[in-house]
Design an enzyme around this catalytic site. Structure first.
Site, short mmCIF file in Angstrom:
data_model
loop_
_atom_site.label_atom_id
_atom_site.label_comp_id
_atom_site.label_asym_id
_atom_site.label_seq_id
_atom_site.Cartn_x
_atom_site.Cartn_y
_atom_site.Cartn_z
N CYS A 43 6.97 36.98 -1.70
CA CYS A 43 7.77 36.04 -1.22
C CYS A 43 8.43 35.36 -2.30
O CYS A 43 7.75 34.90 -3.20
CB CYS A 43 7.22 35.12 -0.12
N HIS A 101 8.35 39.14 8.44
CA HIS A 101 8.09 38.20 7.36
C HIS A 101 9.04 37.15 7.21
O HIS A 101 8.91 35.98 7.16
CB HIS A 101 8.12 38.81 5.93
N GLU A 102 10.52 37.75 7.46
CA GLU A 102 11.69 36.49 7.21
C GLU A 102 11.72 35.72 8.53
O GLU A 102 12.06 34.32 8.57
CB GLU A 102 12.82 37.30 7.17
N HIS A 104 9.56 32.61 8.58
CA HIS A 104 9.99 31.55 7.72
C HIS A 104 10.81 30.43 8.83
O HIS A 104 10.70 29.29 8.44
CB HIS A 104 11.02 31.80 6.61
NI NI Z 1 9.39 34.98 2.21
#
Ligand code: NI
Length: 186
Positions: A108, A150-151, A154
């Protein structure tokens, strides 16, 4: 257009739940997308979320070319702007009680220099909008599904180490993967 600073783990702005985008196809939104793309390209990222540059909105970008030096073995993922996303895990076999999961290595841009083995749903459907307000609806698997999860994490204040189960599989990229050209910042 500008390359923006990427916030690093420890910054409380990475831990919040982002606000939904309410206005599409605006100059402000196009500028944000442009800055995110410039920033992601500058560091060879596979994805970037607005909160990572300190913008409190539900907007992520992702996508890879066939040869991303940070992810040399990853299949290409189409360049995508995804706003107000919703992810639904898919059950490969309807008899399965729990949707299929698989583990793979992630890095990341907000956790530079490190990689960890992270469980993710192997197949998902994701929906949302692009910057023009056009609907996106895709069913994907594998690396593409992993990048999206994953994104989008966030946008709810989750960094990949918070998803890990085995911290013996967490370490510095240059130690875990000697020889990998991991780029300047990771
Ligand atoms: Ni990330």
């Amino acid at each position: 257009m500008a390359v923006r600073d990427i916030l690093k783990m420890g910054d409380p702005r990475l831990l919040g739940v982002a606000q939904a985008v309410t206005a599409f196809d605006t100059d402000e939104l196009h500028l944000l997308v442009s800055d995110l793309l410039d920033t992601m390209l500058a560091v060879n990222g596979a994805g970037l979320a607005a909160p990572q540059i300190g913008v409190d909105l539900q907007l992520v970008i992702f996508g890879t070319n066939a040869r991303n030096p940070r992810y040399p073995n990853a299949p290409p993922v189409p360049k995508t702007v995804l706003i107000n996303p919703l992810i639904t895990p898919l059950v490969a076999n309807e008899k399965d009680a729990v949707p299929g999961e698989e583990e793979d290595w992630e890095g990341c841009l907000s956790v530079p220099g490190l990689r960890g083995l992270v469980p993710r749903f192997s197949q998902i459907r994701y929906t949302g909008f692009d910057q023009y307000g056009d609907a996106i609806d895709r069913t994907v698997q594998g690396f593409h599904a992993r990048v999206v999860q994953h994104e989008c994490d966030h946008l709810i204040g989750k960094l990949y180490p918070m998803r890990m189960r085995d911290f013996t599989r967490f370490g510095y990229t240059d130690v875990l993967f000697p020889g990998l050209d991991a780029g300047q910042d990771d």
